[in-house]
Scaffold this motif. Sequence first.
Motif, PDB file in Angstrom:
ATOM      1  N   THR A 192       7.944   3.722   4.011  1.00  0.00           N
ATOM      2  CA  THR A 192       6.769   3.784   4.722  1.00  0.00           C
ATOM      3  C   THR A 192       6.352   2.293   5.142  1.00  0.00           C
ATOM      4  O   THR A 192       5.712   1.925   6.219  1.00  0.00           O
ATOM      5  CB  THR A 192       5.703   4.423   4.318  1.00  0.00           C
ATOM      6  N   ASP A 193       6.427   1.253   4.099  1.00  0.00           N
ATOM      7  CA  ASP A 193       6.079   0.006   4.295  1.00  0.00           C
ATOM      8  C   ASP A 193       6.837  -0.855   5.442  1.00  0.00           C
ATOM      9  O   ASP A 193       6.459  -1.723   5.885  1.00  0.00           O
ATOM     10  CB  ASP A 193       6.209  -0.843   3.088  1.00  0.00           C
ATOM     11  N   ARG A 232       0.888  -1.323   0.003  1.00  0.00           N
ATOM     12  CA  ARG A 232      -0.016  -0.085  -0.064  1.00  0.00           C
ATOM     13  C   ARG A 232       0.992   1.273   0.053  1.00  0.00           C
ATOM     14  O   ARG A 232       0.362   2.225  -0.715  1.00  0.00           O
ATOM     15  CB  ARG A 232      -0.812  -0.101   1.212  1.00  0.00           C
ATOM     16  N   GLY A 233       1.835   1.443   0.798  1.00  0.00           N
ATOM     17  CA  GLY A 233       2.708   2.447   1.048  1.00  0.00           C
ATOM     18  C   GLY A 233       3.439   2.864  -0.070  1.00  0.00           C
ATOM     19  O   GLY A 233       3.545   4.181  -0.818  1.00  0.00           O
ATOM     20  N   LEU A 234       3.920   2.013  -0.974  1.00  0.00           N
ATOM     21  CA  LEU A 234       4.433   1.770  -2.392  1.00  0.00           C
ATOM     22  C   LEU A 234       3.635   2.465  -3.359  1.00  0.00           C
ATOM     23  O   LEU A 234       3.870   3.149  -4.236  1.00  0.00           O
ATOM     24  CB  LEU A 234       5.055   0.576  -2.866  1.00  0.00           C
ATOM     25  N   VAL A 235       2.298   1.846  -3.354  1.00  0.00           N
ATOM     26  CA  VAL A 235       1.605   2.285  -4.326  1.00  0.00           C
ATOM     27  C   VAL A 235       0.981   3.605  -4.123  1.00  0.00           C
ATOM     28  O   VAL A 235       0.865   4.406  -5.365  1.00  0.00           O
ATOM     29  CB  VAL A 235       0.058   1.360  -4.345  1.00  0.00           C
ATOM     30  N   VAL A 236       0.961   4.038  -2.766  1.00  0.00           N
ATOM     31  CA  VAL A 236       0.528   5.599  -2.486  1.00  0.00           C
ATOM     32  C   VAL A 236       1.467   6.694  -3.026  1.00  0.00           C
ATOM     33  O   VAL A 236       1.395   7.700  -3.652  1.00  0.00           O
ATOM     34  CB  VAL A 236       0.359   5.796  -1.272  1.00  0.00           C
ATOM     35  N   GLY A 237       2.975   6.028  -2.810  1.00  0.00           N
ATOM     36  CA  GLY A 237       4.042   6.687  -3.316  1.00  0.00           C
ATOM     37  C   GLY A 237       4.041   6.846  -4.990  1.00  0.00           C
ATOM     38  O   GLY A 237       4.113   7.993  -5.529  1.00  0.00           O
ATOM     39  N   ALA A 291      -0.393   6.410   5.736  1.00  0.00           N
ATOM     40  CA  ALA A 291      -0.357   5.140   6.816  1.00  0.00           C
ATOM     41  C   ALA A 291      -0.708   5.592   7.980  1.00  0.00           C
ATOM     42  O   ALA A 291      -1.443   4.772   8.812  1.00  0.00           O
ATOM     43  CB  ALA A 291       1.179   5.063   6.713  1.00  0.00           C
ATOM     44  N   ILE A 292      -0.336   6.778   8.421  1.00  0.00           N
ATOM     45  CA  ILE A 292      -0.758   7.070   9.879  1.00  0.00           C
ATOM     46  C   ILE A 292      -2.237   7.324  10.100  1.00  0.00           C
ATOM     47  O   ILE A 292      -3.101   7.013  11.121  1.00  0.00           O
ATOM     48  CB  ILE A 292      -0.148   8.429  10.403  1.00  0.00           C
TER      49      ILE A 292
END
Length: 443
Positions: A307-308, A148-153, A362-363
């Motif tokens: 972030t992941d 998820r973090g990578l995709v948001v990035g 993420a937070i």
Amino acid sequence: MSNQSSRRSNIGPAAARRRFHPAWAVAAVAFLALVGSAGFRAAPGVLMLPLEEEFGWSRSILSLAVSINLVLFGLTAPFAAALMERFGIRRVTAIALLVIGAGSGLTVFVTEPWQIVLTWGVLIGLGTGSIALVFAATIANTWFVKHRGLVVGILTAGSAAGQLVFLPVIAVMVESSNWRNASLLIAAGAIAVVPMVLRWVRNSPRDLGVAPYGAEPGDDPPAVDIGTRVNAAVRALQVLKRASRSRTFWALVAGFAICGATTNGLIGTHFIPSAHDHGMPTTTAAGLLAVVGLFDIVGTILSGWLTDRYNPKILLAVYYQFRGISLIALPALLSATVEPSIVIFVVIYGLDWVATVPPTVAICREAFGADGGIVFGWVFASHQLGAAAAAFAAGAIRDATGRYTIAWLGAAALCTVAAVISLSIRTDRNERTINPDDALVDR
């Protein structure tokens, strides 16, 4: 209830039979939509000077139009997240792109200041706000569990890619032709993505009979039947009421307001005019800002990967502090020519530009669970309110003093404040204000 259970039981095998998960196709089109919507957000820095020369409008008037754009851009976001829950991602995204195209196209007919406020400010603000970073968060949270973090990035980098694609082209068109042709190009870029959105984007993995990418049986989120949710405005305001009881929410709001002030509001709007004040050609300054966009792609994707793996509040503090250090140096770096020092600045600033987004998303997800997407919309609203205030304030400072130095140094001090605030963020259960009626999977 039995229908839901039947659908869930069929999701796993369907997903297993697919070699290429459709979530990646949805993410790819979402990336293009963000690229298409980013063009006009990059344009005011280039178009401000020719509009000023043609109509004789002050820098403050044009900055006001940009500020209204940024305010609506931000305030639209939480309601857009709720609209996507109510009417679906595909429909909201397509309409938003059409509004962006209309606003940019109508700009060529302006002759009065109120008209530039209507096009730059209202239409573009509403359109871009509907598919801004909250759109990236919604896609990632709906279609992905793993990465998820990578995709948001990656999706956040779509905005930077839009700047990278459009900004040098806009600058060249303004120099060789006129600013009206540049506005029409932006309109075409936004509208061109609409057919792809209608063809490839789906509202939920269930529409294709699959689970979110990387989902385990216990990770499968509750079914959302488009059209059965409460009124979108009511939903957005209910989430705001619950989140506002949390110190974590206000810490995110304060930090992200400073983030917006020091990116879209200050550098995004005033870097080119400030460089021009020092004798640098507009096309050269636009090229430097495009380099910011290029390294933003790298920095934001890297931030998603980090972030992941690491504590997001620590990442936020580091990003804000490095940004502040860069801004302290900027007044001494601007000149009529491109020196190695200004290149180093744009590289560092680019890597840090919206690297704050993946850890913030993420937070929000960790602290607010099922409400996380709409909470991020409200946090993002503060980002744009900060950007709007900085865009107007910097223009006023320039008109009053003849230079931007006070604006750069003030923004540097605010970055240190944001770093300290980020370290204070808590995401433990005592800080949570989740809607008890919403199903929550604690990830």
